[in-house]
Design a protein around this motif. Structure first.
Motif, PDB file in Angstrom:
ATOM      1  N   ILE A 274     -26.323 -11.966 -16.355  1.00 21.15           N
ATOM      2  CA  ILE A 274     -25.284 -10.936 -16.215  1.00 21.15           C
ATOM      3  C   ILE A 274     -25.833  -9.563 -16.591  1.00 21.15           C
ATOM      4  O   ILE A 274     -25.615  -8.566 -15.891  1.00 21.15           O
ATOM      5  N   PHE A 275     -26.589  -9.509 -17.676  1.00 25.20           N
ATOM      6  CA  PHE A 275     -27.099  -8.225 -18.154  1.00 25.20           C
ATOM      7  C   PHE A 275     -28.287  -7.719 -17.332  1.00 25.20           C
ATOM      8  O   PHE A 275     -28.712  -6.572 -17.504  1.00 25.20           O
ATOM      9  N   SER A 276     -28.807  -8.546 -16.437  1.00 22.53           N
ATOM     10  CA  SER A 276     -29.902  -8.088 -15.580  1.00 22.53           C
ATOM     11  C   SER A 276     -29.453  -6.932 -14.689  1.00 22.53           C
ATOM     12  O   SER A 276     -30.282  -6.162 -14.194  1.00 22.53           O
ATOM     13  N   SER A 277     -28.134  -6.803 -14.496  1.00 20.76           N
ATOM     14  CA  SER A 277     -27.603  -5.686 -13.708  1.00 20.76           C
ATOM     15  C   SER A 277     -27.844  -4.349 -14.398  1.00 20.76           C
ATOM     16  O   SER A 277     -27.737  -3.298 -13.772  1.00 20.76           O
TER      17      SER A 277
ATOM     18  N   LYS B 250     -31.212   0.373 -16.016  1.00 16.35           N
ATOM     19  CA  LYS B 250     -30.729   1.394 -16.944  1.00 16.35           C
ATOM     20  C   LYS B 250     -31.404   1.285 -18.306  1.00 16.35           C
ATOM     21  O   LYS B 250     -31.013   1.954 -19.262  1.00 16.35           O
ATOM     22  N   GLY B 251     -32.386   0.406 -18.393  1.00 13.68           N
ATOM     23  CA  GLY B 251     -33.177   0.312 -19.618  1.00 13.68           C
ATOM     24  C   GLY B 251     -32.825  -0.820 -20.558  1.00 13.68           C
ATOM     25  O   GLY B 251     -33.411  -0.936 -21.634  1.00 13.68           O
ATOM     26  N   MET B 252     -31.882  -1.674 -20.181  1.00  9.67           N
ATOM     27  CA  MET B 252     -31.529  -2.801 -21.052  1.00  9.67           C
ATOM     28  C   MET B 252     -32.384  -3.998 -20.654  1.00  9.67           C
ATOM     29  O   MET B 252     -32.125  -4.657 -19.646  1.00  9.67           O
ATOM     30  N   ASP B 253     -33.398  -4.283 -21.449  1.00  9.33           N
ATOM     31  CA  ASP B 253     -34.386  -5.303 -21.136  1.00  9.33           C
ATOM     32  C   ASP B 253     -33.759  -6.695 -21.068  1.00  9.33           C
ATOM     33  O   ASP B 253     -33.152  -7.170 -22.037  1.00  9.33           O
ATOM     34  N   THR B 254     -33.894  -7.360 -19.930  1.00  6.01           N
ATOM     35  CA  THR B 254     -33.268  -8.669 -19.715  1.00  6.01           C
ATOM     36  C   THR B 254     -33.854  -9.743 -20.619  1.00  6.01           C
ATOM     37  O   THR B 254     -33.125 -10.590 -21.156  1.00  6.01           O
ATOM     38  N   ASN B 255     -35.173  -9.725 -20.800  1.00  6.20           N
ATOM     39  CA  ASN B 255     -35.800 -10.717 -21.667  1.00  6.20           C
ATOM     40  C   ASN B 255     -35.339 -10.560 -23.113  1.00  6.20           C
ATOM     41  O   ASN B 255     -35.127 -11.544 -23.831  1.00  6.20           O
ATOM     42  N   ALA B 256     -35.167  -9.305 -23.535  1.00  5.25           N
ATOM     43  CA  ALA B 256     -34.683  -9.055 -24.893  1.00  5.25           C
ATOM     44  C   ALA B 256     -33.260  -9.571 -25.060  1.00  5.25           C
ATOM     45  O   ALA B 256     -32.874 -10.023 -26.143  1.00  5.25           O
ATOM     46  N   VAL B 257     -32.476  -9.525 -23.976  1.00  6.35           N
ATOM     47  CA  VAL B 257     -31.098 -10.023 -24.033  1.00  6.35           C
ATOM     48  C   VAL B 257     -31.076 -11.520 -24.322  1.00  6.35           C
ATOM     49  O   VAL B 257     -30.199 -12.007 -25.048  1.00  6.35           O
TER      50      VAL B 257
ATOM     51  N   TRP C 298     -25.207   1.465 -21.791  1.00  4.17           N
ATOM     52  CA  TRP C 298     -25.066   0.227 -22.547  1.00  4.17           C
ATOM     53  C   TRP C 298     -25.074   0.500 -24.041  1.00  4.17           C
ATOM     54  O   TRP C 298     -24.496  -0.252 -24.831  1.00  4.17           O
ATOM     55  N   GLN C 299     -25.685   1.625 -24.444  1.00  2.98           N
ATOM     56  CA  GLN C 299     -25.644   2.009 -25.856  1.00  2.98           C
ATOM     57  C   GLN C 299     -24.213   2.359 -26.269  1.00  2.98           C
ATOM     58  O   GLN C 299     -23.789   2.061 -27.395  1.00  2.98           O
ATOM     59  N   PHE C 300     -23.464   2.991 -25.363  1.00  3.32           N
ATOM     60  CA  PHE C 300     -22.054   3.320 -25.610  1.00  3.32           C
ATOM     61  C   PHE C 300     -21.248   2.030 -25.816  1.00  3.32           C
ATOM     62  O   PHE C 300     -20.427   1.928 -26.729  1.00  3.32           O
TER      63      PHE C 300
END
Length: 432
Positions: A39-42, A46-53, A100-102
């Motif tokens: 889901i977060f791969s979307s 925008k800089g939100m690393d999928t592997n880190a998720v 995503w930081q917001f």
């Protein structure tokens, strides 16, 4: 030692049962380790690393479940919530256009507000205000809901443009594996085989190998770093109207999903007193609230108590040792992710369906001849699977309970708290 740590009573509980219950809960929750990063791969662009998720998802589950084990001493697993993760990605970030930081900042604030509501015992006050009939209906409704999830995940139930849902093709693929698993697990349960639900999951997964549904893609993997998403907040936006709206939305959905899950599973586990109260519920709420704040720091969406905990409860889990066992499984999953994620969704379908049956049992304690009680209870039960939402089922049930009993003149059955809540719920549907 176990009594002090987990509330374990050797005269009532067995270590083997609690551990197997914890493993069962984990196996029914493990899908989140695959679903959440997807889901977060979307937001990867925008800089939100999928592997880190992936790592943050597992760590949030570990922290939250350990809090439930040691502090609340309840047999519940916690992890980033389904539904709220989609709200995070597709509504707050992709539709409203915020970073995503917001969204992580909103979750941190939501968790802090949850702590305040728990310390002041407002959350417990709300739960205690819910009539015993509705609490029993919540458990039964969750039963239908998780059974529906299981059938949907296997493809036994599929969408249809004319009838919304219909039966899938059960002659091959995941649907066939789900059917085989239901039959296998049902036989094990009927024959009272110890660990029947866990054996059913593993047996179904093994059957899926020659069907090309279960596939192993490695065994050991090093957990990715969470550095790219750790403690990434935007505090300069906390006083905006949009932040208030987003925080309230997270807070509202999380509160009643968690409340419904805890009340429903506690009722099934026999933890509810005759007066409708649940001992230690406030500690369970606090564990959930602190887990949400910790999850936000780790870079995770809202962490909440999982309805799949019902699988472990049905297996006999009653203490914090069950939750501890679940947390240990998540720790292992960090390093053996490819192996654990090879269990297909269809292999968990039998457990969700049979646990759904188990959770229907509180219905027998509802006075179906007293329509002032039975009608709101029925609305609560059917609205959960039909709206695909635990919280909507609770809201509709409570609104109908107050409206029906007020118009029938049964004012003594109503208290100030439930009346105020009903008004707020009506306003929620009108204005939000």
């Amino acid at each position: 030692m176990l009594e002090k740590l987990f509330g374990f009573d050797a005269s009532k509980h067995k270590v083997k049962t609690e551990v197997m219950a914890g493993i069962t809960t984990f196996l029914t929750m493990a899908y989140i380790l695959a679903v959440n990063p997807n889901i977060f791969s979307s937001l990867a662009s925008k800089g939100m690393d999928t592997n880190a998720v992936f790592t943050s998802t597992a760590l949030a589950a570990i922290v939250g479940t350990l809090l439930m084990a040691f502090y609340a001493k309840k047999p519940f697993g916690l992890a980033p919530a389904m539904g709220l993760n989609a709200f995070f990605v597709f509504t707050v970030c992709l539709t409203m256009g915020y970073s995503w930081q917001f969204a992580l900042t909103a979750i941190l604030i939501e968790g802090f507000l949850f702590v305040l509501l728990t310390v002041t015992k407002v959350r417990t006050l709300i739960v205690d205000a819910i009539p015993a009939t509705l609490k029993r209906a919540i458990g039964a409704g969750i039963g239908l809901f998780i059974a529906f999830i299981g059938l949907k995940n296997a493809g036994i139930i599929v969408e249809n443009s004319a009838t919304y849902v219909t039966i899938g093709d059960m002659t091959h693929g995941s649907a066939l594996l789900g059917v085989i698993g239901i039959v296998l697990t049902s036989v094990l349960v009927i024959r009272r085989v110890p660990g029947s639900l866990l054996i059913g999951i593993l047996g179904t997964a093994l059957i899926g190998i020659p069907m090309n549904i279960t596939s192993f893609n490695g065994i050991v993997d090093t957990p990715p770093s969470i550095a790219p998403i750790f403690c990434q907040f935007e505090f300069h936006n906390i006083l905006t109207i949009d932040m208030v709206i987003v925080v309230f939305s997270f807070l509202f959905i999380d509160m009643f999903d968690t409340m419904g899950t805890l009340v429903g599973v506690c009722t099934k586990a026999g933890m509810m007193r005759p007066d409708g109260r649940i001992p230690g519920l406030n500690k369970a709420f606090m564990a959930d609230a602190v887990a949400t704040m910790a999850g936000a720091c780790l870079g995770s969406s809202t962490t909440t108590t999982y309805v799949e905990s019902a699988a472990g409860v049905a297996q006999g889990g009653r203490t914090g040792l069950t939750a501890f066992s679940t947390a240990v499984c998540f720790v292992v999953a960090l390093f053996f992710a490819p192996l654990f994620l090879s269990i297909p969704a269809a292999a968990t379908t039998p457990v969700l369906v049979i646990v759904g049956l188990f959770m229907l049992s509180p219905v027998k304690d509802i006075d179906l001849n007293n329509y002032a009680e039975a009608i709101p209870a029925f609305i609560t039960i059917v609205m959960m699977p039909l709206t695909y939402s635990i919280s909507d089922g609770i809201l509709c049930g409570m609104i109908s309970y107050v409206a029906i009993n007020a118009l029938c003149g049964n004012w003594r059955k109503l208290n100030v708290t439930i009346c105020v809540l009903a008004v707020l719920f009506v306003m929620k549907y009108i204005f939000i």
